[in-house]
Design an enzyme around this catalytic site. Structure first.
Site, PDB file in Angstrom:
ATOM      1  N   CYS A 115       0.861  -1.183   0.000  1.00 23.92           N
ATOM      2  CA  CYS A 115       0.000   0.000   0.000  1.00 23.92           C
ATOM      3  C   CYS A 115       0.892   1.225   0.000  1.00 23.92           C
ATOM      4  O   CYS A 115       2.111   1.127   0.150  1.00 23.92           O
ATOM      5  CB  CYS A 115      -0.943   0.022   1.187  1.00 23.92           C
ATOM      6  SG  CYS A 115      -2.333   1.165   0.895  1.00 23.92           S
ATOM      7  N   CYS A 117      -0.131   4.212   1.784  1.00 19.16           N
ATOM      8  CA  CYS A 117      -0.498   5.183   2.824  1.00 19.16           C
ATOM      9  C   CYS A 117       0.603   5.419   3.859  1.00 19.16           C
ATOM     10  O   CYS A 117       0.678   6.481   4.453  1.00 19.16           O
ATOM     11  CB  CYS A 117      -1.809   4.787   3.500  1.00 19.16           C
ATOM     12  SG  CYS A 117      -1.842   3.109   4.138  1.00 19.16           S
ATOM     13  N   CYS A 125      -4.119   6.102   0.396  1.00 19.90           N
ATOM     14  CA  CYS A 125      -3.574   4.861  -0.152  1.00 19.90           C
ATOM     15  C   CYS A 125      -3.289   4.954  -1.644  1.00 19.90           C
ATOM     16  O   CYS A 125      -2.983   3.952  -2.290  1.00 19.90           O
ATOM     17  CB  CYS A 125      -4.528   3.708   0.127  1.00 19.90           C
ATOM     18  SG  CYS A 125      -4.873   3.505   1.891  1.00 19.90           S
ATOM     19  N   LYS A 194     -12.187  -5.188   2.634  1.00 21.15           N
ATOM     20  CA  LYS A 194     -11.624  -4.366   3.706  1.00 21.15           C
ATOM     21  C   LYS A 194     -12.585  -3.208   3.935  1.00 21.15           C
ATOM     22  O   LYS A 194     -12.837  -2.407   3.034  1.00 21.15           O
ATOM     23  CB  LYS A 194     -10.251  -3.856   3.289  1.00 21.15           C
ATOM     24  CG  LYS A 194      -9.602  -2.972   4.345  1.00 21.15           C
ATOM     25  CD  LYS A 194      -8.212  -2.539   3.898  1.00 21.15           C
ATOM     26  CE  LYS A 194      -7.543  -1.673   4.951  1.00 21.15           C
ATOM     27  NZ  LYS A 194      -6.207  -1.231   4.517  1.00 21.15           N
ATOM     28  N   ARG A 216     -11.208   7.341   4.310  1.00 17.69           N
ATOM     29  CA  ARG A 216     -10.960   6.353   3.257  1.00 17.69           C
ATOM     30  C   ARG A 216     -12.254   5.741   2.710  1.00 17.69           C
ATOM     31  O   ARG A 216     -12.229   4.681   2.104  1.00 17.69           O
ATOM     32  CB  ARG A 216     -10.057   5.249   3.799  1.00 17.69           C
ATOM     33  CG  ARG A 216      -8.713   5.719   4.325  1.00 17.69           C
ATOM     34  CD  ARG A 216      -7.736   4.554   4.378  1.00 17.69           C
ATOM     35  NE  ARG A 216      -6.792   4.624   5.478  1.00 17.69           N
ATOM     36  CZ  ARG A 216      -5.653   5.329   5.464  1.00 17.69           C
ATOM     37  NH1 ARG A 216      -5.329   6.033   4.409  1.00 17.69           N
ATOM     38  NH2 ARG A 216      -4.859   5.308   6.509  1.00 17.69           N
ATOM     39  N   GLU A 232     -16.517  -8.030  -4.285  1.00 12.66           N
ATOM     40  CA  GLU A 232     -15.087  -7.705  -4.177  1.00 12.66           C
ATOM     41  C   GLU A 232     -14.243  -8.983  -4.240  1.00 12.66           C
ATOM     42  O   GLU A 232     -13.206  -9.029  -4.900  1.00 12.66           O
ATOM     43  CB  GLU A 232     -14.799  -6.981  -2.851  1.00 12.66           C
ATOM     44  CG  GLU A 232     -15.208  -5.525  -2.815  1.00 12.66           C
ATOM     45  CD  GLU A 232     -14.203  -4.611  -3.514  1.00 12.66           C
ATOM     46  OE1 GLU A 232     -13.253  -5.118  -4.140  1.00 12.66           O
ATOM     47  OE2 GLU A 232     -14.385  -3.380  -3.426  1.00 12.66           O
ATOM     48  N   LYS A 247     -11.009  -8.082   6.603  1.00 12.67           N
ATOM     49  CA  LYS A 247     -10.554  -7.107   7.592  1.00 12.67           C
ATOM     50  C   LYS A 247     -11.606  -6.044   7.840  1.00 12.67           C
ATOM     51  O   LYS A 247     -12.106  -5.504   6.857  1.00 12.67           O
ATOM     52  CB  LYS A 247      -9.268  -6.475   7.049  1.00 12.67           C
ATOM     53  CG  LYS A 247      -8.582  -5.500   7.974  1.00 12.67           C
ATOM     54  CD  LYS A 247      -7.320  -4.946   7.301  1.00 12.67           C
ATOM     55  CE  LYS A 247      -6.605  -4.011   8.270  1.00 12.67           C
ATOM     56  NZ  LYS A 247      -5.401  -3.423   7.706  1.00 12.67           N
ATOM     57  N   TYR A 312      -2.019  -9.370  16.529  1.00 15.31           N
ATOM     58  CA  TYR A 312      -0.956  -8.856  17.400  1.00 15.31           C
ATOM     59  C   TYR A 312      -0.777  -9.755  18.621  1.00 15.31           C
ATOM     60  O   TYR A 312       0.182  -9.608  19.363  1.00 15.31           O
ATOM     61  CB  TYR A 312      -1.277  -7.417  17.812  1.00 15.31           C
ATOM     62  CG  TYR A 312      -1.455  -6.528  16.605  1.00 15.31           C
ATOM     63  CD1 TYR A 312      -0.354  -6.061  15.897  1.00 15.31           C
ATOM     64  CD2 TYR A 312      -2.734  -6.220  16.114  1.00 15.31           C
ATOM     65  CE1 TYR A 312      -0.510  -5.295  14.756  1.00 15.31           C
ATOM     66  CE2 TYR A 312      -2.902  -5.451  14.980  1.00 15.31           C
ATOM     67  CZ  TYR A 312      -1.792  -4.993  14.302  1.00 15.31           C
ATOM     68  OH  TYR A 312      -1.948  -4.245  13.161  1.00 15.31           O
TER      69      TYR A 312
END
Ligand SMILES: [Zn+2]
Length: 322
Positions: A115, A117, A125, A194, A216, A232, A247, A312
């Site tokens: 990306c 961004c 982006c 996304k 965005r 998509e 996401k 994470y």
């Protein structure tokens, strides 16, 4: 029903969904410098890492049996076009080469985010241009830059490239560039659906990628739309995506399930920064049992249909699961 719940061994025998360290992908944020390990305020336990520190993280991830890493970059300088994204000596390109040399790399799938961004001075982006009603992110001129970025990352050693920009036609453009540049065997993991989500908030601090104006919503999806998410996905697969990434995860488990029932390709889900941070906040307050809530949040995403999870929590979860 309770007969089969009487002991852990029985429960284990009839368990329908599994969660293993190899299902987890650990995101890393690479920054310039040496020995840098800069904590991210809104994401306890997550750091901006210089490449030498990232290599140590990679080693630990490999030892824990984690499936792979997802690499993001914080460049030293930014500009209008985001040229740092496809720079041969860009921060992620350097990181890939360094990690590829380590023994850890043999056990990890190295996935590079594609990306602009993190590299653009405006934080969007793609290429920003003036438009009738103010400004716009131009679709087709951005594709060329994304294609260059994908190819550059693959040549630097990425095992997989993962476009997250949500421009139309980017998968086909990146596929063409990879094929032309001798990377025909590099797969594309596309962020197929996304959504424009409030749950990305802490990430923007981590990756220093908040847009300086606007939002965005003209390229990321409207959170209300499930059928559109399926379109998509269909388009990305037609364009040559080998795997898809959903996401965020938790507020969109129904979308993951619908995708699972619709397509046969491997599906990943991204447990995004806001999902992580709100759980961390509750853990810090002592409001939730840390280990159980963490694993339950991941199991739910697997049960919804994800084959692997970007999280994470990867290291913490892997330690519990080993
Ligand atoms: Zn982006």
């Amino acid at each position: 029903m309770r007969r089969l719940r009487r002991s852990e061994s029985l429960r284990s025998l009839v368990r329908e969904t599994t969660l293993e360290p190899g299902d987890l992908i650990y995101p890393l944020f690479l920054c310039p410098g040496e020995g840098v390990r800069r904590p991210i305020g809104s994401m306890p336990g997550v750091f901006n890492l210089s490449i030498d520190e990232a290599a140590l993280e990679a080693e630990e991830a490999a030892t824990l049996g984690i499936g792979g890493l997802l690499l993001f970059g914080l460049p030293a300088t930014k500009d209008e076009e985001g040229t740092g994204a496809w720079d041969e000596n860009g921060i992620v390109q350097q990181g890939l080469r360094a990690i590829k040399e380590s023994a850890a790399a043999k056990k990890l799938v190295l996935i590079a985010d594609v990306c602009l961004c993190e590299y653009t001075s405006h934080g969007h982006c793609g290429i920003v241009a003036e438009a009738r009603d103010g400004w716009t992110v131009e679709n087709d001129p951005t594709l060329e830059l994304l294609a260059r970025t994908g190819s550059s990352l693959a040549r630097a050693g990425a095992d997989v490239v993962a476009p997250s920009d949500m421009m139309d036609g980017r998968v086909a453009a990146i596929r063409r560039a990879l094929d032309n540049d001798g990377c025909a065997d590099t797969p594309i993991l596309s962020y197929a659906s996304k959504f424009a989500s409030a749950f990305y908030g802490p990430f923007r601090e981590a990756a220093d990628s908040a847009p300086h104006f606007g939002d965005r919503k003209t390229y990321q999806m409207d959170g209300a739309n499930l059928r559109e998410a399926m379109r998509e996905i269909d388009l990305d697969l037609e364009e040559g995506a080998d795997m898809i990434l959903m996401k965020p995860a938790m507020p969109y488990l129904d979308v993951i399930r619908a995708a699972r029932e619709r397509v046969d390709v491997p599906i990943g889900a991204y447990q995004v920064s806001g999902e992580y941070s709100m759980l961390q906040a509750a853990f810090e307050k002592g409001w939730l049992d840390r280990d159980r809530a963490m694993l339950e949040s991941l199991l739910g995403i697997r049960r919804a249909g994800a084959d692997f999870i970007v999280t994470y929590f990867a290291k913490d979860a892997a330690k519990l699961l080993r």
